[in-house]
Scaffold this motif. Structure first.
Motif, mmCIF file in Angstrom:
data_model
loop_
_atom_site.group_PDB
_atom_site.id
_atom_site.type_symbol
_atom_site.label_atom_id
_atom_site.label_comp_id
_atom_site.label_asym_id
_atom_site.label_seq_id
_atom_site.Cartn_x
_atom_site.Cartn_y
_atom_site.Cartn_z
ATOM 1 N N ALA A 34 0.745 -1.241 0.090
ATOM 2 C CA ALA A 34 -0.125 -0.057 -0.023
ATOM 3 C C ALA A 34 0.810 1.344 -0.190
ATOM 4 O O ALA A 34 0.587 2.319 -0.751
ATOM 5 C CB ALA A 34 -0.897 -0.013 1.198
ATOM 6 N N LEU A 35 1.815 1.153 0.783
ATOM 7 C CA LEU A 35 3.028 2.199 0.783
ATOM 8 C C LEU A 35 3.519 2.626 -0.535
ATOM 9 O O LEU A 35 3.776 3.628 -0.955
ATOM 10 C CB LEU A 35 3.801 1.806 2.048
ATOM 11 C CG LEU A 35 4.762 3.288 2.336
ATOM 12 C CD1 LEU A 35 3.678 4.490 2.760
ATOM 13 C CD2 LEU A 35 5.705 2.749 3.530
ATOM 14 N N ILE A 36 3.966 1.682 -1.243
ATOM 15 C CA ILE A 36 4.674 1.777 -2.602
ATOM 16 C C ILE A 36 3.666 2.327 -3.500
ATOM 17 O O ILE A 36 3.826 3.152 -4.269
ATOM 18 C CB ILE A 36 5.077 0.136 -3.091
ATOM 19 C CG1 ILE A 36 6.490 -0.175 -2.326
ATOM 20 C CG2 ILE A 36 5.370 0.156 -4.611
ATOM 21 C CD1 ILE A 36 6.858 -1.853 -2.552
ATOM 22 N N LYS A 37 2.257 1.839 -3.280
ATOM 23 C CA LYS A 37 1.318 2.213 -4.465
ATOM 24 C C LYS A 37 1.135 3.925 -3.897
ATOM 25 O O LYS A 37 0.853 4.717 -4.934
ATOM 26 C CB LYS A 37 -0.044 1.708 -4.012
ATOM 27 C CG LYS A 37 -1.133 2.090 -4.672
ATOM 28 C CD LYS A 37 -0.860 1.921 -6.209
ATOM 29 C CE LYS A 37 -1.531 0.814 -6.735
ATOM 30 N NZ LYS A 37 -1.202 0.594 -8.322
ATOM 31 N N MET A 38 1.112 4.270 -2.579
ATOM 32 C CA MET A 38 1.102 5.502 -2.534
ATOM 33 C C MET A 38 2.374 6.461 -3.124
ATOM 34 O O MET A 38 1.962 7.507 -3.502
ATOM 35 C CB MET A 38 1.162 5.941 -0.890
ATOM 36 C CG MET A 38 0.044 5.484 -0.140
ATOM 37 S SD MET A 38 0.214 5.573 1.643
ATOM 38 C CE MET A 38 0.226 7.305 1.884
ATOM 39 N N LEU A 39 3.631 5.977 -3.139
ATOM 40 C CA LEU A 39 4.543 6.340 -3.860
ATOM 41 C C LEU A 39 4.233 6.762 -5.174
ATOM 42 O O LEU A 39 4.690 7.738 -5.658
ATOM 43 C CB LEU A 39 5.906 5.447 -3.597
ATOM 44 C CG LEU A 39 7.167 6.282 -4.169
ATOM 45 C CD1 LEU A 39 7.435 7.557 -3.597
ATOM 46 C CD2 LEU A 39 8.386 5.393 -4.053
#
Length: 119
Positions: A34-39
């Motif tokens: 999810a954090l990679i998607k936010m990036l």
């Protein structure tokens, strides 16, 4: 506009962050992905506490699952692509210097490869 995020691949064809993500328990992996998607969505505008500078161009993606502090070290390369370099489960208050050195060495190797492709 979505940004491109890619995995660093070593000389043997392994992607260390991909292997790190695979090794995580499912809840940890879901948070990290999810954090990679936010990036990808926010790019360089991804705010603290999700992203912070480590040293020079080196940055870290930051999240927590229970007591485990998940970190993915990354940087933006000359093509404006974010390269995921190194992942750890951080136990102490500071990022271990050895993990920073690993990420910086991978960042340097990635830069040399890009230079070689331009010539």
């Amino acid at each position: 506009m979505a940004w491109q995020v890619d995995f660093f691949v070593d000389e043997r064809g392994h992607a260390p962050v991909e292997e790190y993500l695979t090794s995580l328990p499912i809840q940890h992996r879901a948070k990290a992905l999810a954090l990679i998607k936010m990036l990808e969505q926010e790019g360089p505008n991804l705010p603290f506490p999700y992203s912070s500078q480590v040293r020079g161009k080196l940055r870290e993606l930051r999240t927590q699952q229970g007591k485990d502090k998940l970190r993915i070290l990354y940087f933006g390369d000359a093509r404006r692509v974010f390269i995921l370099l190194h992942g750890i489960v951080k136990r102490g208050a500071q990022l271990p210097q050895e993990d920073i050195r690993i990420a910086e060495a991978r960042m340097e190797l990635h830069g040399r490869r890009l230079e070689g492709k331009r010539k």
